[in-house]
Design a protein around this motif. Sequence first.
Motif, PDB file in Angstrom:
ATOM      1  N   THR A   2       0.827  -1.204   0.000  1.00  0.00           N
ATOM      2  CA  THR A   2       0.000   0.000   0.000  1.00  0.00           C
ATOM      3  C   THR A   2       0.862   1.255   0.000  1.00  0.00           C
ATOM      4  N   LEU A   3       2.134   1.125   0.393  1.00  0.00           N
ATOM      5  CA  LEU A   3       3.048   2.265   0.379  1.00  0.00           C
ATOM      6  C   LEU A   3       3.552   2.600  -1.017  1.00  0.00           C
ATOM      7  N   ASP A   4       3.217   1.766  -2.014  1.00  0.00           N
ATOM      8  CA  ASP A   4       3.667   2.031  -3.375  1.00  0.00           C
ATOM      9  C   ASP A   4       3.112   3.335  -3.929  1.00  0.00           C
ATOM     10  N   MET A   5       2.058   3.847  -3.336  1.00  0.00           N
ATOM     11  CA  MET A   5       1.546   5.154  -3.761  1.00  0.00           C
ATOM     12  C   MET A   5       2.619   6.223  -3.619  1.00  0.00           C
ATOM     13  N   ASP A   6       3.546   6.025  -2.675  1.00  0.00           N
ATOM     14  CA  ASP A   6       4.615   7.004  -2.479  1.00  0.00           C
ATOM     15  C   ASP A   6       5.549   7.073  -3.678  1.00  0.00           C
ATOM     16  N   LEU A  59      -4.863  -5.821  -2.323  1.00  0.00           N
ATOM     17  CA  LEU A  59      -6.160  -5.957  -2.972  1.00  0.00           C
ATOM     18  C   LEU A  59      -7.300  -5.346  -2.160  1.00  0.00           C
ATOM     19  N   SER A  60      -7.103  -5.207  -0.850  1.00  0.00           N
ATOM     20  CA  SER A  60      -8.185  -4.675  -0.016  1.00  0.00           C
ATOM     21  C   SER A  60      -8.512  -3.233  -0.354  1.00  0.00           C
ATOM     22  N   GLU A  61      -7.577  -2.512  -0.959  1.00  0.00           N
ATOM     23  CA  GLU A  61      -7.805  -1.110  -1.288  1.00  0.00           C
ATOM     24  C   GLU A  61      -8.410  -0.915  -2.675  1.00  0.00           C
ATOM     25  N   VAL A 103      -5.875  -7.340 -11.363  1.00  0.00           N
ATOM     26  CA  VAL A 103      -4.613  -7.700 -10.715  1.00  0.00           C
ATOM     27  C   VAL A 103      -4.492  -9.208 -10.586  1.00  0.00           C
ATOM     28  N   MET A 104      -5.568  -9.875 -10.159  1.00  0.00           N
ATOM     29  CA  MET A 104      -5.514 -11.330  -9.994  1.00  0.00           C
ATOM     30  C   MET A 104      -5.278 -12.031 -11.327  1.00  0.00           C
ATOM     31  N   GLU A 105      -5.834 -11.486 -12.393  1.00  0.00           N
ATOM     32  CA  GLU A 105      -5.582 -12.046 -13.727  1.00  0.00           C
ATOM     33  C   GLU A 105      -4.118 -11.878 -14.104  1.00  0.00           C
TER      34      GLU A 105
END
Length: 427
Positions: free
Chosen positions: A166-170, A369-371, A380-382
């Motif tokens: 989730t920190l990849d937004m940075d 995936l929760s976000e 993403v799962m594909e």
Amino acid sequence: MRPLLTSRGLAVDLILAVLLTHLSLTNFRNYRQLEIDVPSGTTLIGGENAQGKTNFLEAIYLLATTRSPRTSSEADFVNWQAAREEENPITRVAGQGTGAAGRAEVEIALTGRPSGRGRRGDEWPDEIDDPAGPQLLSVSKRIRVNGIPRRATDAIGVMPSVFFSTLDMDIICGSPSLRRRFLDLMLSQVDRPYLGALTRYARVLQQRNALLKRIQDGSASTSELDFWDGEIAKEAAVIVAGRASAVLALSAKATEAHHALASHREKLSLRYQPRLGDGAEATVETTDEARARVTAALRAGRPRDCGAGMTLVGPHRDELAVLVDGASAAAFASRAQQRSAALALRLGEANLITGRLGEQPSILLDDVLSELDRRRQEAVMEAISRFSQVLVTSAEPERFPGYFRQTAFELRVEAGVMTTAASGGGE
């Protein structure tokens, strides 16, 4: 049985990559002891927050890069209970893997050295969050590849992985240093000469900056810069040319991944912007060209460098522009668009590593995936279903669709103890 990769094979520029098959942890974060076979296919790791899901993925990424995706302090790896009970606690992360070239083993061991703070008599304080509690002043690190002591540069990329967080937004919205770090960690796993140049560049840059400080106070002459400029340019050329080539390939792969995430409504593109002091976004195609550009930039920038007491041009100032429909994703994209861009970068990274090494990396998704909305989850799962090994963490694994859980191997973590979700027994 495939042969163990030789030490000779790991010392050359070619990186011989394998896929992780077994992980061993001792006193790592909240894991006192863990021995687990890591399966191929998809593994869904459930558990409440702060139980060890992220720590498990962090250990795998540490084997791949010798770096943490979460902290720059290696003392953070040391289990707190071990730090209280042992004078010099030892933390060990070890992995075994198999690939087309054979088998390999990587081990990272850290020995903690207490600072002496937080002592009450001969005991560590009972509360680990006590402000006067156990503080590890430093750790010493030992790395082995196939049982032989090695430098970090010999271990990086042997067990490649890509860490989604989730920190990849940075990476999209943060400082340029985070985008440079993204490029460096990706390239370090696939390009041994790049990694060597990056390591040497950091040392040479430090020396040149120290000289600039001496020039400022009148204890050195600008003529002394000639030698260090040559050393800087030699290493910078490899870095700049490597980044230029990688961003070109990464842009194509990330754009393709982004099409699925954004349902073809927007276009993601990447642009490498080497900072060579002339204000232009220079395009660099060869190492020789890069060396000439850096040399000229250092020469032209000497007056400013001497005034600032630091080197103002070079790879340590580069930028990676992330664009959505030609505009800066950080400045103009919505939160959902930025999230899609970050995911596309990671998927592009995974495909680039596969293409460069000829071996797929482990895909590590930490509660990503929760976000996402359902459409992006499906995309993403594909995308990750094409990889040989995928590990996904979630505090709510029951929310995953039935078809996903039917084919996934499920684990559960509680207080640093990992069990199979189906039986609930055994580490």
